[in-house]
Design an enzyme around this catalytic site. Structure first.
Site, short mmCIF file in Angstrom:
data_model
loop_
_atom_site.label_atom_id
_atom_site.label_comp_id
_atom_site.label_asym_id
_atom_site.label_seq_id
_atom_site.Cartn_x
_atom_site.Cartn_y
_atom_site.Cartn_z
N HIS A 14 5.40 6.62 -4.12
CA HIS A 14 4.95 6.31 -3.65
C HIS A 14 4.37 6.58 -2.20
O HIS A 14 4.97 7.13 -1.23
CB HIS A 14 4.96 4.41 -2.90
CG HIS A 14 3.98 4.21 -1.94
ND1 HIS A 14 3.53 2.59 -2.20
CD2 HIS A 14 3.54 4.69 -1.32
CE1 HIS A 14 2.43 2.50 -1.87
NE2 HIS A 14 2.38 3.37 -0.27
N HIS A 16 2.54 9.56 0.39
CA HIS A 16 1.09 9.37 1.15
C HIS A 16 0.70 11.45 1.27
O HIS A 16 1.31 12.03 2.32
CB HIS A 16 0.80 9.14 2.91
CG HIS A 16 0.40 7.82 1.87
ND1 HIS A 16 -0.97 6.96 1.69
CD2 HIS A 16 1.62 7.21 1.67
CE1 HIS A 16 -0.50 5.81 2.05
NE2 HIS A 16 0.68 5.54 1.56
N LYS A 100 -4.73 2.17 -7.03
CA LYS A 100 -4.29 1.29 -6.45
C LYS A 100 -5.09 0.57 -5.18
O LYS A 100 -6.67 0.26 -5.79
CB LYS A 100 -3.85 2.20 -4.79
CG LYS A 100 -3.62 2.00 -3.48
CD LYS A 100 -1.84 1.46 -3.92
CE LYS A 100 -1.52 1.04 -2.76
NZ LYS A 100 -0.59 2.13 -1.36
N HIS A 137 -1.26 -3.33 -2.21
CA HIS A 137 -0.96 -3.79 -1.32
C HIS A 137 -0.68 -4.71 -0.99
O HIS A 137 -2.26 -5.43 -0.79
CB HIS A 137 -1.70 -2.43 -0.22
CG HIS A 137 -0.71 -2.77 1.75
ND1 HIS A 137 -0.67 -1.94 2.19
CD2 HIS A 137 -1.36 -3.47 2.17
CE1 HIS A 137 -0.29 -2.11 2.97
NE2 HIS A 137 -0.99 -3.66 3.61
N HIS A 175 5.95 -1.56 -1.30
CA HIS A 175 6.45 -1.54 -0.25
C HIS A 175 6.89 -3.17 -0.26
O HIS A 175 6.45 -2.94 1.04
CB HIS A 175 5.88 -0.31 1.16
CG HIS A 175 4.18 -0.75 1.57
ND1 HIS A 175 3.07 -2.17 1.05
CD2 HIS A 175 3.24 0.04 0.90
CE1 HIS A 175 2.57 -2.42 1.26
NE2 HIS A 175 2.46 -0.24 0.66
N ASP A 249 6.41 5.67 0.77
CA ASP A 249 5.15 4.95 1.64
C ASP A 249 5.45 6.33 3.36
O ASP A 249 4.77 5.97 3.97
CB ASP A 249 5.40 3.74 1.97
CG ASP A 249 4.04 3.45 2.63
OD1 ASP A 249 3.09 3.93 2.72
OD2 ASP A 249 3.91 2.62 3.13
O1 DOR Z 1 2.39 2.12 7.27
C1 DOR Z 1 1.27 2.26 6.37
N1 DOR Z 1 0.88 4.10 6.45
N2 DOR Z 1 0.83 1.72 5.64
C2 DOR Z 1 0.07 1.51 4.67
O2 DOR Z 1 0.01 0.86 3.84
C3 DOR Z 1 -0.75 2.87 4.87
C4 DOR Z 1 -0.07 4.19 5.38
C5 DOR Z 1 -0.94 5.69 5.46
O3 DOR Z 1 -2.23 5.73 4.65
O4 DOR Z 1 -0.77 5.54 6.52
ZN ZN Z 2 1.21 3.48 0.82
#
Ligand code: DOR
Ligand code: ZN
Length: 351
Positions: A14, A16, A100, A137, A175, A249
């Site tokens: 997971h 970003h 997702k 999520h 998460h 995450d």
């Molecule tokens: O804390 C988070 N940041 N939770 C999420 O679900 C998305 C993520 C983000 O993309 O910044």
């Molecule tokens: Zn995430």
């Protein structure tokens, strides 16, 4: 005391990575540790089509330093109007690994998310048929529900009915942050439900957000919970159960966007991710179970082959940067940097 740990190269299930400048700045931190990552699609605009996922994958590979190997595994952002045939095509063409599901409005860039699972039933039928995982999520978006209760409530209100309606659908509850979610996933014996756990939810409880003042760099969604929940997450993560695996995450936001009157949710853990997880496994006397959590359970759930190569971590002060520069005076703050960890990634081989 164990001084050095070598394990099969792990995967981040997971992650970003963002785009553009930020992508170039953060990607090397993940790629030096992880062989593959499940890449989140919540860009602006979100990655909703096979073409967009293919193009994003190409941008990630173009941003990768030549010295590193790394395979981005792409996901599509599920919307009420997602065409099931687009998802089938993406899976069959080996562009999309998973889909997702953000409940609409649940978190950062979730405004195009799903307003009700009945709206996406045809997509879920196709995914079930293909054996394609749905990544959730898991938080209720009812504004009347306390922010600390949103995950626990989601289990009964949405996840359980979803599992009943789609009895073969593979689901990753992303998460997880609560004892209820840990127990819910642990109790499922079907092998088609799993969960990722972040380093921050294993290391900190919600006090971290308020120690001596408001600390925006500990704010993420789902939000940190009480100590009892942190302890439950540590129990399942280190239990050896194949249903729990590593998913950082890591969610970079520029410092100014977090240190603001309405700060963004997200913790940038990529530079210290493996070291942070290993700290937890050492504290729980479970170093022997770390490789399963980091390198085996996730890839098995996804039906992926094991990575070639290894990573080695040694007991020494961690040298990750406190912040990562983005140029023009902008930067991203790193989760637990500056000598606060006593493990350091010391070697990496990709075969
Ligand atoms: O804390 C988070 N940041 N939770 C999420 O679900 C998305 C993520 C983000 O993309 O910044
Ligand atoms: Zn995430």
């Amino acid at each position: 005391m164990v001084q050095s740990v070598t394990l099969r190269r792990p995967d981040d299930m997971h992650l970003h990575l963002r785009d553009g400048n930020t992508l170039r700045a953060v990607l090397p931190y993940s790629a030096r540790q992880f062989g593959r990552a499940i890449v989140m699609p919540n860009l602006k605009p979100p990655v909703t089509t096979v073409g967009a996922a293919r193009a994003y994958r190409a941008r990630i590979l173009a941003a990768l330093p030549a010295s590193l190997t790394f395979e981005p595994l792409m996901t599509a952002y599920l919307c009420d109007n997602t065409d099931p045939e687009e998802i089938r095509k993406g899976f069959n063409e080996r562009v999309l690994t998973a889909v997702k599901l953000y409940p609409a409005g649940a978190t950062t860039h979730a405004e195009y998310g799903v307003t009700g699972t009945d709206k996406v039933a045809k997509v879920l039928d196709v995914m079930q048929e293909l054996g394609m995982p749905l990544l959730i999520h898991g938080e209720s978006t009812d504004p009347g529900v306390d922010v600390f209760d949103r995950e626990a409530l989601f289990l009964d209100s949405t996840l359980k009915p979803l599992l009943d309606t789609f009895p073969a659908l593979k689901i990753v509850l992303e998460h997880i942050t609560t004892e209820q979610a840990a127990e819910f996933v642990d109790a499922d014996s079907s092998g088609r439900l799993a969960a990722t756990i972040t380093p921050q939810h294993l290391l900190f409880n919600r006090n971290a957000m308020f120690t001596g003042g408001l600390r925006p760099h500990y704010y993420c969604l789902p939000v940190l919970k009480r100590e009892q929940h942190r302890l439950a997450l540590r129990r399942v993560a280190t239990s050896g159960s194949p249903s729990f695996f590593l998913g950082t995450d890591s969610a970079p936001h520029e410092r100014a966007a977090k240190e603001a009157a309405c700060g963004c949710a997200g913790i940038f853990s990529a530079p210290t991710a493996l070291e942070a997880y290993l700290t937890v496994f050492e504290q729980e006397n479970a170093i022997d179970r770390f490789e399963a959590f980091a390198s085996e359970n996730g890839r098995r759930f996804y039906g992926l082959p094991p990575n070639e190569g290894t990573v080695t971590l040694t007991h020494e002060p961690n040298d990750a940067p406190r912040s990562v520069p983005l140029g023009e005076g902008k930067s991203i703050e790193t989760f637990i940097a500056d000598g606060e960890l006593s493990w350091q990634l010391s070697a990496q081989s990709s075969r």
